[in-house]
Design a protein around this motif. Sequence first.
Motif, short mmCIF file in Angstrom:
data_model
loop_
_atom_site.label_atom_id
_atom_site.label_comp_id
_atom_site.label_asym_id
_atom_site.label_seq_id
_atom_site.Cartn_x
_atom_site.Cartn_y
_atom_site.Cartn_z
N ASP A 9 -40.51 -32.99 -25.03
CA ASP A 9 -41.79 -33.27 -25.66
C ASP A 9 -42.72 -32.10 -25.37
O ASP A 9 -43.21 -31.95 -24.24
CB ASP A 9 -42.37 -34.58 -25.12
N GLY A 10 -42.89 -31.23 -26.36
CA GLY A 10 -43.73 -30.04 -26.15
C GLY A 10 -43.13 -29.13 -25.10
O GLY A 10 -42.00 -28.69 -25.23
N ASP A 11 -43.90 -28.88 -24.03
CA ASP A 11 -43.45 -28.00 -22.96
C ASP A 11 -42.73 -28.72 -21.84
O ASP A 11 -42.40 -28.12 -20.82
CB ASP A 11 -44.64 -27.25 -22.36
N LYS A 12 -42.49 -30.03 -21.98
CA LYS A 12 -41.83 -30.79 -20.92
C LYS A 12 -40.48 -31.31 -21.38
O LYS A 12 -40.32 -31.78 -22.50
CB LYS A 12 -42.69 -31.97 -20.48
N ALA A 13 -39.52 -31.22 -20.49
CA ALA A 13 -38.20 -31.80 -20.71
C ALA A 13 -37.94 -32.78 -19.58
O ALA A 13 -38.18 -32.47 -18.41
CB ALA A 13 -37.13 -30.72 -20.72
N ARG A 14 -37.49 -33.96 -19.95
CA ARG A 14 -37.18 -34.99 -18.95
C ARG A 14 -35.73 -35.39 -19.09
O ARG A 14 -35.27 -35.69 -20.19
CB ARG A 14 -38.09 -36.20 -19.12
N MET A 15 -35.02 -35.37 -17.98
CA MET A 15 -33.62 -35.74 -17.97
C MET A 15 -33.42 -36.82 -16.92
O MET A 15 -34.01 -36.76 -15.83
CB MET A 15 -32.75 -34.53 -17.62
N SER A 16 -32.61 -37.80 -17.24
CA SER A 16 -32.22 -38.79 -16.25
C SER A 16 -30.74 -39.08 -16.44
O SER A 16 -30.20 -38.96 -17.54
CB SER A 16 -33.05 -40.08 -16.37
N GLY A 17 -30.10 -39.45 -15.35
CA GLY A 17 -28.68 -39.75 -15.43
C GLY A 17 -28.24 -40.61 -14.26
O GLY A 17 -28.92 -40.71 -13.25
N VAL A 18 -27.11 -41.24 -14.45
CA VAL A 18 -26.53 -42.08 -13.41
C VAL A 18 -25.01 -41.99 -13.50
O VAL A 18 -24.44 -41.87 -14.59
CB VAL A 18 -27.01 -43.56 -13.56
N THR A 19 -24.38 -41.97 -12.35
CA THR A 19 -22.92 -41.94 -12.28
C THR A 19 -22.46 -42.62 -11.00
O THR A 19 -23.27 -42.87 -10.10
CB THR A 19 -22.38 -40.49 -12.36
#
Length: 53
Positions: A9-19
């Motif tokens: 979103d614009g200048d921000k990147a958000r990542m989430s994950g689970v394993t």
Amino acid sequence: MPPSTLKIDGDKARMSGVTTLDRTAFGVGQGEWQATDQIPAQVTVSVQLTATR
């Protein structure tokens, strides 16, 4: 829930994950912590990361 998501979103990147990992395959839990009756061998690892440009 998917194993990972990425939202930009614009200048921000958000990542989430689970394993799920086998902690004994990485040598986590040796000596008195080696038994899997109280702390299972399979553990869930979650990550959330935010990057700003």
